[in-house]
Design a protein around this motif. Sequence first.
Motif, short mmCIF file in Angstrom:
data_model
loop_
_atom_site.label_atom_id
_atom_site.label_comp_id
_atom_site.label_asym_id
_atom_site.label_seq_id
_atom_site.Cartn_x
_atom_site.Cartn_y
_atom_site.Cartn_z
N LEU A 1 -0.21 -15.75 -8.66
CA LEU A 1 0.75 -14.89 -9.27
C LEU A 1 0.08 -13.67 -10.21
O LEU A 1 -0.52 -13.97 -10.87
CB LEU A 1 1.73 -15.77 -10.16
N THR A 2 0.42 -12.41 -9.79
CA THR A 2 -0.05 -11.24 -10.40
C THR A 2 1.17 -10.48 -10.69
O THR A 2 2.10 -10.10 -10.00
CB THR A 2 -0.95 -10.43 -9.23
N ALA A 3 0.87 -9.48 -11.79
CA ALA A 3 2.06 -8.70 -12.29
C ALA A 3 1.68 -7.46 -12.77
O ALA A 3 0.45 -7.28 -13.22
CB ALA A 3 2.96 -9.48 -13.59
N ALA B 1 1.81 -17.85 -18.88
CA ALA B 1 2.13 -16.48 -18.77
C ALA B 1 1.86 -15.80 -19.99
O ALA B 1 2.39 -16.32 -21.15
CB ALA B 1 3.41 -16.30 -18.23
N TRP C 1 8.43 -6.02 -15.33
CA TRP C 1 7.23 -6.28 -14.75
C TRP C 1 7.59 -6.50 -13.22
O TRP C 1 8.32 -7.21 -13.05
CB TRP C 1 6.39 -7.36 -15.42
N LEU D 1 6.29 -8.62 -10.32
CA LEU D 1 5.65 -9.87 -9.83
C LEU D 1 5.45 -9.91 -8.44
O LEU D 1 6.28 -9.85 -7.68
CB LEU D 1 6.42 -11.37 -10.22
N LEU E 1 4.00 -13.09 -6.09
CA LEU E 1 3.60 -14.67 -5.68
C LEU E 1 3.39 -14.77 -4.22
O LEU E 1 4.17 -14.52 -3.41
CB LEU E 1 4.94 -15.30 -6.23
#
Length: 301
Positions: A239-241, A271, A279, A281, A283
Motif C-alpha cells: 500500500l502506497t499513498a 499508517a 490522499w 491510495l 493497493l
Amino acid sequence: MSQRFRTSRHALTAAVATAALTLTLAACGSDSGSDSDSGSGSGQHSGHSPAMPGMPGMGGAEAGNGLGAAKGGYRMDPVTAAALPAGKATGYRFTVAGPDRRPVTDFAVDQTKRMHFYAIRSDLTGFQHLHPTMAGDGTWTAPLDALRPGTWRLYASFTPDSGSGKGKGLVLSRTVEVNGTATATPLPKASATATVDGYTVTVKGAPMAGMAHQLTATVTKDGKPVTDLQPYLDTYAHLTAFHRGDMAFAHLHPETEVDGDHGGPSLTFHAEFPDSGDWRLFLQFRTAGRLHTAALTLNVG
C-alpha cells in the motif's frame, strides 16, 4: 550570629540548591533529546511510532515525505535527460550519491528488493511501482511503461547497507516532464471502496495527520471474502499513498503475517500520514499469479 548574617546564609544556600536543580533538569532534558534522536527506528517528530521491526526501508517519519532530491547526505542524481518521450516504454537511469558524493552500491534488501521505484503524474494518475536493476557502477535503470504527457514525480525508496545512513530508510524524488500536451484528470472523490479486475477493496479507518493509525483493507469478489491472496514482496498487499497537491509520499506498513497462498480477506496496515487532506491510495495484491492494483481516495483529518 546576627540576623543579617543568617538571612544572607539562607539566601546563598537557596541559590546553590536552585542552581543544582537547574543543572540536573538540563542534564535530564539533554539525555531525553539524545534518546529521541538515536536509532534508525526513531521518528523525527514527537508522537510518532517507531518504524515496524524488521522493515528497515519502511521508516515513516525517518524516510520523510519523499519530496526532496536529497536527504541525510544522500542524493538522487538523474542520468537520463530531464524530458521523457510520451506513449512508449523508456528506461529512467539514475544514481544515489552518498555523503562522499560517490554513487552508492551497497543497499539493504527491503521486501525482497534493494530498490523500490514509483512514478506518478501530477494529477495522481498513471501509478507505476517498479524494481530497477543496478549496474556495477551504481547506476540504476527503472523500466517505465508508456507515460502520458505532463509532469511526473519519480521516487526512489531504499536503505543504505553501509556508511552513515546504514539501516535508515530513505525516499528521494525528482520531477520529469513527458513531452506533449497534458490534460489533467480530476481526482475521484473520497471513497472507502474501489473495484479492480472484479475484486472490491474496502478500506476502514479514520487516520489523522501526524499520528499513527491502523487501516484495514478487506478484499471481496462477487460479494464473497477472498482468501486466496498470494504473497507479493513478502506481504499479502503493498500500500502506497500520495498527497493531493504537493505529492508527498507515504508508505503504509503491512502488519498481516504471510502464511502461504491463502491470505485475506482482511489485511491491516500501520499508517502515518504527514499531512491532512486527500490522499490517493494504491493497493497492490496478487491472486493466481496476477498482480492487481486498486486505487481510491482517502481523506485524512
